[in-house]
Scaffold this motif. Sequence first.
Motif, PDB file in Angstrom:
ATOM      1  N   GLY A   1       2.651 -16.261   5.478  1.00  0.00           N
ATOM      2  CA  GLY A   1       3.334 -15.774   4.302  1.00  0.00           C
ATOM      3  C   GLY A   1       2.462 -14.975   3.361  1.00  0.00           C
ATOM      4  O   GLY A   1       2.816 -14.757   2.198  1.00  0.00           O
ATOM      5  N   GLN A   2       1.320 -14.504   3.847  1.00  0.00           N
ATOM      6  CA  GLN A   2       0.393 -13.713   3.024  1.00  0.00           C
ATOM      7  C   GLN A   2       0.479 -12.239   3.420  1.00  0.00           C
ATOM      8  O   GLN A   2       0.703 -11.923   4.593  1.00  0.00           O
ATOM      9  N   PRO A   3       0.276 -11.334   2.475  1.00  0.00           N
ATOM     10  CA  PRO A   3       0.370  -9.901   2.805  1.00  0.00           C
ATOM     11  C   PRO A   3      -0.832  -9.440   3.632  1.00  0.00           C
ATOM     12  O   PRO A   3      -1.974  -9.779   3.343  1.00  0.00           O
ATOM     13  N   TRP A   4      -0.524  -8.666   4.676  1.00  0.00           N
ATOM     14  CA  TRP A   4      -1.609  -8.056   5.462  1.00  0.00           C
ATOM     15  C   TRP A   4      -2.362  -7.023   4.632  1.00  0.00           C
ATOM     16  O   TRP A   4      -3.564  -6.853   4.786  1.00  0.00           O
ATOM     17  N   LEU A   5      -1.639  -6.308   3.790  1.00  0.00           N
ATOM     18  CA  LEU A   5      -2.199  -5.162   3.079  1.00  0.00           C
ATOM     19  C   LEU A   5      -2.108  -5.388   1.571  1.00  0.00           C
ATOM     20  O   LEU A   5      -1.047  -5.766   1.058  1.00  0.00           O
ATOM     21  N   THR A   6      -3.204  -5.163   0.872  1.00  0.00           N
ATOM     22  CA  THR A   6      -3.221  -5.303  -0.575  1.00  0.00           C
ATOM     23  C   THR A   6      -3.961  -4.134  -1.207  1.00  0.00           C
ATOM     24  O   THR A   6      -4.771  -3.464  -0.565  1.00  0.00           O
TER      25      THR A   6
ATOM     26  N   TYR B   1       6.421  -5.378  -2.932  1.00  0.00           N
ATOM     27  CA  TYR B   1       5.406  -6.407  -3.178  1.00  0.00           C
ATOM     28  C   TYR B   1       4.924  -7.057  -1.887  1.00  0.00           C
ATOM     29  O   TYR B   1       4.124  -7.984  -1.915  1.00  0.00           O
ATOM     30  N   LEU B   2       5.437  -6.589  -0.761  1.00  0.00           N
ATOM     31  CA  LEU B   2       4.869  -7.001   0.515  1.00  0.00           C
ATOM     32  C   LEU B   2       3.478  -6.404   0.691  1.00  0.00           C
ATOM     33  O   LEU B   2       2.758  -6.791   1.600  1.00  0.00           O
ATOM     34  N   GLU B   3       3.116  -5.438  -0.150  1.00  0.00           N
ATOM     35  CA  GLU B   3       1.743  -4.937  -0.202  1.00  0.00           C
ATOM     36  C   GLU B   3       1.356  -4.832  -1.684  1.00  0.00           C
ATOM     37  O   GLU B   3       1.306  -3.747  -2.245  1.00  0.00           O
ATOM     38  N   PRO B   4       1.096  -5.963  -2.312  1.00  0.00           N
ATOM     39  CA  PRO B   4       0.917  -5.988  -3.767  1.00  0.00           C
ATOM     40  C   PRO B   4      -0.408  -5.377  -4.206  1.00  0.00           C
ATOM     41  O   PRO B   4      -1.364  -5.290  -3.440  1.00  0.00           O
ATOM     42  N   ALA B   5      -0.430  -4.963  -5.457  1.00  0.00           N
ATOM     43  CA  ALA B   5      -1.672  -4.557  -6.118  1.00  0.00           C
ATOM     44  C   ALA B   5      -2.043  -5.637  -7.127  1.00  0.00           C
ATOM     45  O   ALA B   5      -1.170  -6.263  -7.728  1.00  0.00           O
TER      46      ALA B   5
ATOM     47  N   ALA C   1       3.289  -4.157  13.172  1.00  0.00           N
ATOM     48  CA  ALA C   1       2.841  -5.548  13.228  1.00  0.00           C
ATOM     49  C   ALA C   1       1.940  -5.891  12.050  1.00  0.00           C
ATOM     50  O   ALA C   1       1.735  -7.067  11.748  1.00  0.00           O
ATOM     51  N   LEU C   2       1.413  -4.876  11.378  1.00  0.00           N
ATOM     52  CA  LEU C   2       0.489  -5.100  10.267  1.00  0.00           C
ATOM     53  C   LEU C   2       1.137  -4.796   8.925  1.00  0.00           C
ATOM     54  O   LEU C   2       0.451  -4.707   7.906  1.00  0.00           O
ATOM     55  N   LEU C   3       2.450  -4.647   8.907  1.00  0.00           N
ATOM     56  CA  LEU C   3       3.164  -4.406   7.661  1.00  0.00           C
ATOM     57  C   LEU C   3       3.876  -5.681   7.231  1.00  0.00           C
ATOM     58  O   LEU C   3       4.305  -6.482   8.066  1.00  0.00           O
ATOM     59  N   GLY C   4       4.002  -5.889   5.938  1.00  0.00           N
ATOM     60  CA  GLY C   4       4.680  -7.083   5.454  1.00  0.00           C
ATOM     61  C   GLY C   4       3.753  -8.283   5.384  1.00  0.00           C
ATOM     62  O   GLY C   4       2.568  -8.163   5.059  1.00  0.00           O
ATOM     63  N   LEU C   5       4.294  -9.471   5.720  1.00  0.00           N
ATOM     64  CA  LEU C   5       3.551 -10.718   5.581  1.00  0.00           C
ATOM     65  C   LEU C   5       3.129 -11.259   6.936  1.00  0.00           C
ATOM     66  O   LEU C   5       3.805 -11.063   7.945  1.00  0.00           O
TER      67      LEU C   5
END
Length: 425
Positions: free
Chosen positions: A340-345, A378-382, A332-336
């Motif tokens: 539409g914002q990433p949970w993880l960066t 890029y669902l978890e971008p840097a 549930a915490l992976l992706g957007l």
Amino acid sequence: MKWRNHLLALFCLLVFAGLGVLYFQHWVVQKPFGIVLFIGEGLTPHRLAATRVYAGGADARLNLDSMTHLALLTNPSKDFATPDQAAAATALATGVRVKNRAVAVNSDGKPLTSILELARNRGRTTGLIANAQLTDATSAAFYAHTNEPEDSDKIARDMIESPALDIAMGGGTAHFLPTTKRGERADGRDLLLEGRRNGFDVVRTRAELEAVPAWRRAKLFGAFAATEMAFADQIEEKSEQPSLSDMVRRAIELLQYNAGGYVLVVDAGLMRKAAQANQAERTFSETIEFDRAVATARRYAGPKSTVLVCGDVGIGGLSMNGAPFHKDSGIALLGLNSAGQPWLTWSTGPNGVVSYGKIKGAKPTDSPDEQLERKPEYLEPAAVYSKFALNTVDDVAAFGTGPGTDVLRGVLENTVVFRIIDDEL
């Protein structure tokens, strides 16, 4: 009269024995029989907080949370505010701050004595476990001495020739084998064969590890992978490999047959490998695996042993963002999120959207929408591109149970880990 004298003598004997026990328990300094040090590579407070949520939601608790003492550790090297793995590990292993790239050597290149070398000199059996490569700088700081942390062939040779280790288990066996045997050594030496000649049993699978008799003092080398061991989510690869908990349990079972006690060091390097690759789910999964291994050590070593857990250096700046629901966890915490914002960066790493300077292989600065369409990572971008996620200026977490760990409170230098173990040897 004769029986009365016998009873009086017995009574006096029991009194003296009782006083002796009380004296030993309360006035004689007792050293812990077992000492276990866990190094969670990248174990910072924000990593712990995000792992709890991923593991079970906002109310989740880790096994680490039940440890009785904790502190934050500062970790600069002698020349930089952010240490590399070599300098951070050397501070833990030897109690001395050194420059980056130094593996258990001082500024003059002279060897620094590690905690495993001290333990061996004081009559304890010793073990080292790594789920990445045994020749990585973090593990190497406990048995090797070099200014070249990338010289894995030399470090492997140091391990086989070192008298400091009774048990070693992990990955990186390619550095112990010649190219003719699918290894990477150009000098033609088969260090595993040399280890056998020196009395080591060499095991390559989980089944072989479990079959090692627990009733005798072991000299054991667990060669489980050519490079790193499999991640927790690589089920097929892991089927033949022991888990981190398996290796910890077996090491304690084998080391404890020494009357003088033992010291075991556990390096969870896969936590670093996942973070350097901007793989958040694997980073969390490996942190959970690490947490399970700590629980295993506490169970098998017993409550009177000293168990220390610490990080080395922050990696990549992983953050869990937005507003997950109270019970959100796992996928549930992976992706957007719904906006539409990433949970993880990440702050830096291969998922970076912008590059600075002359970085070989830097990615183009397409728009975020174009990147999301092109690359699922890029669902978890840097924020900034780098080939591997960079180390960060962060305090690391430290936990402890057992004798000596009550000094873990407040903010301390990471060299305190060495001092705690040295005092308890």
